[in-house]
Design a protein around this motif. Sequence first.
Motif, mmCIF file in Angstrom:
data_model
loop_
_atom_site.group_PDB
_atom_site.id
_atom_site.type_symbol
_atom_site.label_atom_id
_atom_site.label_comp_id
_atom_site.label_asym_id
_atom_site.label_seq_id
_atom_site.Cartn_x
_atom_site.Cartn_y
_atom_site.Cartn_z
ATOM 1 N N LEU A 71 0.803 -1.211 0.000
ATOM 2 C CA LEU A 71 0.000 0.000 0.000
ATOM 3 C C LEU A 71 0.839 1.266 0.000
ATOM 4 O O LEU A 71 0.465 2.267 -0.631
ATOM 5 N N LYS A 94 0.319 4.342 -2.579
ATOM 6 C CA LYS A 94 -0.021 5.694 -2.118
ATOM 7 C C LYS A 94 1.044 6.713 -2.521
ATOM 8 O O LYS A 94 0.731 7.853 -2.884
ATOM 9 N N ASN A 95 2.306 6.311 -2.430
ATOM 10 C CA ASN A 95 3.412 7.218 -2.763
ATOM 11 C C ASN A 95 3.692 7.294 -4.249
ATOM 12 O O ASN A 95 4.502 8.124 -4.680
ATOM 13 N N GLU A 96 3.047 6.406 -5.027
ATOM 14 C CA GLU A 96 3.372 6.275 -6.451
ATOM 15 C C GLU A 96 4.880 6.089 -6.615
ATOM 16 O O GLU A 96 5.559 6.840 -7.320
#
Length: 386
Positions: free
Chosen positions: A181, A185-187
């Motif tokens: 995840l 989320k941080n790409e």
Amino acid sequence: MTKIASLDDIERLAHQKLDKNALDYYSSGAQDELTLRDNIRAFDRYQIRPRVLRDVSCVNTDVKLFGNKFASPIFIAPAAMQKMAHPEGEKATVRAAFRKNIAVGISTMTTTGFDELWETVQPILNEKKTQAEEIYNPTLWFQLYVYKDRARSLDIIRKAERNGFTAVVVTVDTPVLGRRLADIKNEFALPPHLSLANFTDILESESDANGGVKSTNISMIAKCITQAVDPSLTWEDMKWLKRQTKLPVLVKGVLTAQDAVLAVEHGMDGIVVSNHGGRQLDTAPATIDALAEVAEAVNGRIPVLMDGGVRRGTDVFKALALGAKGVFLGRPNLWGLAYNGEEGVCTMLDLINEEFRLAMALAGCTKISDINKTFIQRSPTYSAKL
């Protein structure tokens, strides 16, 4: 500055140096990270039963595996993209490992080519040849994902053989990439000045398809895995792989007695008990909890090693008492790299090896073969038996 006294100190300093992109990639696990956290906590479920009034004035941590002699059963695990931690990346790691006379695993997802790695340790090997002291055999082990394109798999094995690698460690717990995840989320993206040495052709073709845009982000990495790695891999394929090389072939990612028996039956040379550092199937068992079952099933027929959650010398002792012939350090190596490159990795190894030597002495053991299951028990806090 506070004196560094433990691996926790190195990790804390490394966290201060790494950017969020790299830190979260290295430190995160799959989904809710239950297995990630349990890998470390699980060691507390075991206690060491020391013996006293034994002569421990001389403690020897030497260990032999696959015809090589190492100064310690504490090895460095393969870990991806190490140049995010330090500009020297994998080169700093292998130099530290060779200076400390241990085995070091190199990931398929390396940011350094095999030829560079072999060249960087030649001065160390030449120096060792001139030393009068007893010679160890520090060595490179290659971590392999088996490709759908078997010719590609063979090509990379041959390249490893030509560049001094002495074992192939096949990761089998990644038929697909775990859902991490933090990376989503941080790409997450590999910094543009870095590349994956073994995936340049795939990444270049994707760059051409995107109009020349170069971006090795998490979706691109997942695509590399999906395109290249074979999710249909079976034990019969492992038998085929074993026939393709004279190097020892270890299977990494075993957590059950059933698969341990199959590894032996299909001719594997060793097993690494691993849950991929908690980065694949969340809620899988902690590796130290799975270790005894696997070791008992193997019953000494082939070496069993383990990784996951090892942070202290007593952790190493417990793993060996439960049947491991050696342990791998993954994240601690990355924290050492981020802290101070090659010297940071050496400091990390010195600390945990000294803790391990102390644990052996205080438990009443003078050599690795002394360590067995009689030296360990389940903590009364936990009801399950060993």
